[in-house]
Write an enzyme that holds these catalytic residues in place. Structure first.
Site, PDB file in Angstrom:
ATOM      1  N   SER A  46       0.832  -1.204   0.000  1.00 21.96           N
ATOM      2  CA  SER A  46       0.000   0.000   0.000  1.00 21.96           C
ATOM      3  C   SER A  46       0.862   1.248   0.000  1.00 21.96           C
ATOM      4  O   SER A  46       0.449   2.315   0.450  1.00 21.96           O
ATOM      5  CB  SER A  46      -0.980   0.022   1.180  1.00 21.96           C
ATOM      6  OG  SER A  46      -0.286   0.259   2.378  1.00 21.96           O
ATOM      7  N   THR A 178      -0.229   2.316   5.116  1.00 23.96           N
ATOM      8  CA  THR A 178       0.470   3.591   4.970  1.00 23.96           C
ATOM      9  C   THR A 178       1.690   3.669   5.876  1.00 23.96           C
ATOM     10  O   THR A 178       1.641   3.278   7.037  1.00 23.96           O
ATOM     11  CB  THR A 178      -0.485   4.741   5.369  1.00 23.96           C
ATOM     12  OG1 THR A 178      -1.616   4.692   4.527  1.00 23.96           O
ATOM     13  CG2 THR A 178       0.204   6.083   5.256  1.00 23.96           C
ATOM     14  N   THR A 196       1.497   6.733   0.643  1.00 24.01           N
ATOM     15  CA  THR A 196       0.590   5.584   0.555  1.00 24.01           C
ATOM     16  C   THR A 196       0.015   5.431  -0.846  1.00 24.01           C
ATOM     17  O   THR A 196       0.000   6.381  -1.634  1.00 24.01           O
ATOM     18  CB  THR A 196      -0.579   5.764   1.542  1.00 24.01           C
ATOM     19  OG1 THR A 196      -1.373   4.586   1.579  1.00 24.01           O
ATOM     20  CG2 THR A 196      -1.456   6.931   1.132  1.00 24.01           C
ATOM     21  N   ARG A 206     -10.725   8.247  -4.912  1.00 21.33           N
ATOM     22  CA  ARG A 206     -10.710   8.401  -3.459  1.00 21.33           C
ATOM     23  C   ARG A 206      -9.325   8.829  -2.983  1.00 21.33           C
ATOM     24  O   ARG A 206      -8.301   8.306  -3.410  1.00 21.33           O
ATOM     25  CB  ARG A 206     -11.102   7.090  -2.790  1.00 21.33           C
ATOM     26  CG  ARG A 206     -11.144   7.145  -1.254  1.00 21.33           C
ATOM     27  CD  ARG A 206      -9.872   6.641  -0.614  1.00 21.33           C
ATOM     28  NE  ARG A 206      -9.966   6.529   0.843  1.00 21.33           N
ATOM     29  CZ  ARG A 206      -8.954   6.214   1.635  1.00 21.33           C
ATOM     30  NH1 ARG A 206      -7.759   5.981   1.111  1.00 21.33           N
ATOM     31  NH2 ARG A 206      -9.111   6.139   2.947  1.00 21.33           N
ATOM     32  N   VAL A 207      -9.290   9.794  -2.085  1.00 22.80           N
ATOM     33  CA  VAL A 207      -8.064  10.242  -1.435  1.00 22.80           C
ATOM     34  C   VAL A 207      -8.299  10.205   0.069  1.00 22.80           C
ATOM     35  O   VAL A 207      -9.324  10.681   0.555  1.00 22.80           O
ATOM     36  CB  VAL A 207      -7.675  11.670  -1.871  1.00 22.80           C
ATOM     37  CG1 VAL A 207      -6.467  12.165  -1.074  1.00 22.80           C
ATOM     38  CG2 VAL A 207      -7.371  11.704  -3.367  1.00 22.80           C
ATOM     39  N   GLY A 208      -7.358   9.630   0.799  1.00 21.63           N
ATOM     40  CA  GLY A 208      -7.499   9.530   2.241  1.00 21.63           C
ATOM     41  C   GLY A 208      -6.790  10.642   2.981  1.00 21.63           C
ATOM     42  O   GLY A 208      -6.553  11.732   2.451  1.00 21.63           O
ATOM     43  N   ASP A 209      -6.407  10.352   4.218  1.00 15.53           N
ATOM     44  CA  ASP A 209      -5.813  11.377   5.076  1.00 15.53           C
ATOM     45  C   ASP A 209      -4.339  11.620   4.817  1.00 15.53           C
ATOM     46  O   ASP A 209      -3.807  12.672   5.181  1.00 15.53           O
ATOM     47  CB  ASP A 209      -5.990  10.985   6.541  1.00 15.53           C
ATOM     48  CG  ASP A 209      -5.169   9.742   6.898  1.00 15.53           C
ATOM     49  OD1 ASP A 209      -5.379   8.697   6.239  1.00 15.53           O
ATOM     50  OD2 ASP A 209      -4.334   9.796   7.812  1.00 15.53           O
ATOM     51  N   THR A 229      -1.950   6.618  10.759  1.00 16.72           N
ATOM     52  CA  THR A 229      -2.050   5.510   9.812  1.00 16.72           C
ATOM     53  C   THR A 229      -3.357   4.783  10.092  1.00 16.72           C
ATOM     54  O   THR A 229      -3.879   4.825  11.201  1.00 16.72           O
ATOM     55  CB  THR A 229      -0.858   4.542   9.953  1.00 16.72           C
ATOM     56  OG1 THR A 229      -0.949   3.521   8.950  1.00 16.72           O
ATOM     57  CG2 THR A 229      -0.825   3.873  11.319  1.00 16.72           C
ATOM     58  N   GLY A 230      -3.908   4.150   9.069  1.00 13.30           N
ATOM     59  CA  GLY A 230      -5.160   3.429   9.256  1.00 13.30           C
ATOM     60  C   GLY A 230      -6.261   3.980   8.380  1.00 13.30           C
ATOM     61  O   GLY A 230      -6.010   4.471   7.274  1.00 13.30           O
ATOM     62  N   GLY A 232      -8.407   6.368   6.739  1.00 11.63           N
ATOM     63  CA  GLY A 232      -8.232   7.799   6.527  1.00 11.63           C
ATOM     64  C   GLY A 232      -9.468   8.626   6.772  1.00 11.63           C
ATOM     65  O   GLY A 232      -9.374   9.777   7.221  1.00 11.63           O
TER      66      GLY A 232
END
Length: 313
Positions: A46, A178, A196, A206-209, A229-230, A232
């Site tokens: 990832s 991540t 990540t 999609r975009v995470g944190d 991490t985790g 988002g």
């Protein structure tokens, strides 16, 4: 000096980060070098090349970097560039902006001379094909404390129960989440980095944190830094990294600030049993903390007094 990194696959990146600082490089150089190592490691499924693709079979990458003076750079939804952390640093150093996304980030990377590469490896392609073949698709979640050492658990419904896809059935025997890195160099300057390929089989776009300053990462050289991490979405809704650093600014100890952020996420109505969030915190005097919303979080710490060590929380 201190260096911290998330997960078991952070052992080597953290060693690289710490040794770079020991050799006289800055904390900013250290976290970038550590992140670049993980981006190039195809078993980190990832992060970088070899990352698990989205629902369309496309690998997209996100990253951000921040130094002790509040300088920061970020890129998201980047395709075909294996080192988004380096592009993020270039955004920080060569543009008036904080974040570039998608085609704009790719055009900037091309102008800056970054090389391209096919990010979808044979292994990640095989995993994507496995996901497509399963009737109800493959669910991916982070490990629990009583499970094996791999960060990701792959499972799918079979006869009304969840069946885990064995490591022998996967293209690699390792997979990860991540990577986030924090470091404080011999001058007392703190920096952080996060990189990540995002949630496995995510919706396209999609975009995470991870690339979001204040969510996945926040650094204030006068106070400290935090990285997440985790899942988002949980982190973005709480602006967790900024929340932790701001609490430390107000005099809250790192461990207590982390627990307050964890407890806030635990109250999120969107939280489900298959979600995990972990944090690393580093204060500007070198005091650090680590924790997560449930057991199973792994992290790595190196200091002047402690060899690069993997911990299980």
């Amino acid at each position: 000096m201190e260096a911290l990194a998330t997960w078991k696959h952070g052992v080597e990146p953290n060693r690289i980060s710490f040794e770079a600082m020991r050799d006289g490089l800055s904390s900013l150089d250290g976290v970038e070098l550590g992140a670049r190592y993980c981006e190039a490691d195809e078993t980190c499924m990832s992060v970088g090349r070899g990352g698990i693709p989205d629902e369309l079979g496309v690998v997209t990458l996100d990253a951000c970097i921040m130094d002790h003076e509040g300088n920061c750079g970020s890129v998201s939804f980047v395709k075909n560039y294996p080192h988004p952390i380096a592009i993020a640093r270039r955004v920080m150093e060569k543009t008036p902006h904080v974040m570039l996304a998608g085609e704009g980030a790719e055009q900037f990377a091309a102008r800056e001379g970054f090389f391209t590469s096919d990010l979808l490896t044979d292994a990640s392609k095989k995993l994507y094909e496995t996901w497509q073949e399963l009737p109800e698709k493959l669910n991916v979640r982070l490990r629990r404390s009583d499970e094996d050492e791999n960060e990701y658990i792959f499972e799918y419904p079979e006869k009304e129960k969840m069946r885990e896809l064995l490591r022998s059935e996967l293209p690699h025997n390792e997979s990860h989440d991540t990577i986030g890195l924090l470091a404080r160099d011999k001058h007392g300057n703190i920096s952080g980095a996060c990189t990540t390929s995002g949630l496995a089989f995510k919706m396209h776009g999609r975009v995470g944190d991870s690339p979001i300053i204040g969510a996945g990462l926040f650094v204030d050289g006068n106070v400290g830094a935090a990285v997440a991490t985790g899942n988002g979405e949980l982190v973005m809704r709480a602006c967790s990294s900024f929340h932790i650093v701001e609490m430390m600014r107000q005099g809250v100890e790192p461990e207590a600030a982390l627990h307050k952020a964890v407890n806030r996420i635990k109250k999120d109505k969107h939280l489900t049993d298959d979600m995990q969030v972990g944090f690393l915190v580093l204060r500007n005097d070198g005091k650090w903390a680590a924790g997560s919303i449930r057991e199973g979080f792994q992290y790595v710490v190196a200091t002047d007094k402690q060899y690069n060590t993997l911990f299980n929380k």
